[in-house]
Design an enzyme around this catalytic site. Sequence first.
Site, PDB file in Angstrom:
ATOM      1  N   ASN A  58     -34.908 -16.978 -47.210  1.00  0.00           N
ATOM      2  CA  ASN A  58     -35.493 -17.765 -47.640  1.00  0.00           C
ATOM      3  C   ASN A  58     -36.514 -17.863 -48.606  1.00  0.00           C
ATOM      4  O   ASN A  58     -36.488 -18.035 -49.966  1.00  0.00           O
ATOM      5  CB  ASN A  58     -35.421 -19.757 -47.316  1.00  0.00           C
ATOM      6  CG  ASN A  58     -34.097 -20.355 -47.122  1.00  0.00           C
ATOM      7  OD1 ASN A  58     -32.824 -19.547 -47.307  1.00  0.00           O
ATOM      8  ND2 ASN A  58     -33.932 -21.250 -46.722  1.00  0.00           N
ATOM      9  N   TYR A 116     -37.159 -13.676 -43.492  1.00  0.00           N
ATOM     10  CA  TYR A 116     -36.538 -15.021 -43.246  1.00  0.00           C
ATOM     11  C   TYR A 116     -35.842 -15.160 -45.104  1.00  0.00           C
ATOM     12  O   TYR A 116     -36.607 -14.912 -45.981  1.00  0.00           O
ATOM     13  CB  TYR A 116     -36.040 -16.638 -42.907  1.00  0.00           C
ATOM     14  CG  TYR A 116     -36.895 -16.514 -41.799  1.00  0.00           C
ATOM     15  CD1 TYR A 116     -35.501 -15.990 -40.633  1.00  0.00           C
ATOM     16  CD2 TYR A 116     -38.084 -15.979 -40.541  1.00  0.00           C
ATOM     17  CE1 TYR A 116     -35.850 -16.051 -38.900  1.00  0.00           C
ATOM     18  CE2 TYR A 116     -37.973 -15.894 -39.526  1.00  0.00           C
ATOM     19  CZ  TYR A 116     -37.138 -16.346 -38.973  1.00  0.00           C
ATOM     20  OH  TYR A 116     -37.090 -15.613 -37.620  1.00  0.00           O
ATOM     21  N   HIS A 162     -25.012 -12.979 -43.419  1.00  0.00           N
ATOM     22  CA  HIS A 162     -25.827 -12.909 -44.183  1.00  0.00           C
ATOM     23  C   HIS A 162     -26.852 -11.913 -43.500  1.00  0.00           C
ATOM     24  O   HIS A 162     -27.939 -11.531 -44.960  1.00  0.00           O
ATOM     25  CB  HIS A 162     -26.801 -14.604 -43.418  1.00  0.00           C
ATOM     26  CG  HIS A 162     -27.514 -15.393 -44.777  1.00  0.00           C
ATOM     27  ND1 HIS A 162     -26.864 -14.807 -45.736  1.00  0.00           N
ATOM     28  CD2 HIS A 162     -28.503 -16.095 -44.589  1.00  0.00           C
ATOM     29  CE1 HIS A 162     -27.315 -16.261 -46.523  1.00  0.00           C
ATOM     30  NE2 HIS A 162     -28.137 -16.739 -46.007  1.00  0.00           N
ATOM     31  N   TYR A 217     -29.874 -12.544 -35.844  1.00  0.00           N
ATOM     32  CA  TYR A 217     -29.198 -12.643 -36.868  1.00  0.00           C
ATOM     33  C   TYR A 217     -27.964 -11.350 -36.616  1.00  0.00           C
ATOM     34  O   TYR A 217     -27.668 -11.069 -38.289  1.00  0.00           O
ATOM     35  CB  TYR A 217     -29.787 -12.920 -38.182  1.00  0.00           C
ATOM     36  CG  TYR A 217     -31.002 -14.415 -37.753  1.00  0.00           C
ATOM     37  CD1 TYR A 217     -30.006 -15.616 -38.090  1.00  0.00           C
ATOM     38  CD2 TYR A 217     -31.851 -14.352 -37.322  1.00  0.00           C
ATOM     39  CE1 TYR A 217     -30.347 -16.768 -38.081  1.00  0.00           C
ATOM     40  CE2 TYR A 217     -32.473 -15.636 -37.108  1.00  0.00           C
ATOM     41  CZ  TYR A 217     -31.562 -16.957 -37.638  1.00  0.00           C
ATOM     42  OH  TYR A 217     -32.233 -18.098 -37.080  1.00  0.00           O
ATOM     43  N   ASN A 242     -29.860 -18.580 -51.770  1.00  0.00           N
ATOM     44  CA  ASN A 242     -31.154 -18.849 -51.676  1.00  0.00           C
ATOM     45  C   ASN A 242     -32.402 -17.487 -51.435  1.00  0.00           C
ATOM     46  O   ASN A 242     -33.614 -18.134 -52.167  1.00  0.00           O
ATOM     47  CB  ASN A 242     -32.205 -19.651 -50.341  1.00  0.00           C
ATOM     48  CG  ASN A 242     -31.029 -21.469 -50.800  1.00  0.00           C
ATOM     49  OD1 ASN A 242     -30.404 -21.285 -51.570  1.00  0.00           O
ATOM     50  ND2 ASN A 242     -30.629 -21.613 -49.686  1.00  0.00           N
TER      51      ASN A 242
END
Length: 191
Positions: free
Chosen positions: A66, A64, A19, A14, A112
């Site tokens: 969320n 993560y 993000h 990632y 989120n």
Amino acid sequence: MIILTGLGNPGGKYDATRHNIGFHVIDTLARNHHTEVNQKKFNSYYGEIRIGSEKVILIKPQTYMNRSGDSIGAWMRYFDLPEENLLVIYDDMDFAPGEIKLRAKGSGGTHNGMKSIIQHLGSSDFPRLRMGIGKPLWESTSQFVLGRFTPEEIPLMQEAVKEAAEAAETFVREGIQIAMNRHNTKKESKK
């Protein structure tokens, strides 16, 4: 004491995604102050710096996106800090790549990670620095935010990361209002 946190997802796959732009700002701040964000606490990596006379904790949650609030909520409770001592740095699809915008408070919108932080703090009255990543043209939102920047976007985002790090330092030294006046106006004048 001030907490500066960048949002993102843990793990190498990632790292260069849209993000994770918040993580890159935190890494830049750490580099600028000759430290690393490699200590572990409250499901996050953190490091400590000084900006002026202020002790600053740099945080990269490892929960993560969320569940970012799990980590940030634990830090805020541990130090019993008021919301105005927190700055959250995260990606925002409502702005073009390279744009940054500070706000003193606001909703989580569709993000989120921000929704999770608001839920854990029981408040949306905390400063945030939104980093524009643009909107998807054809792919789903999740594919887009977990995708990488285009070659054309990379220099814009590198400059935005540097500017966001400067804005975060202004926030620590002079407060959110001056940071908003200086950095939001500065960005608009480049258009």
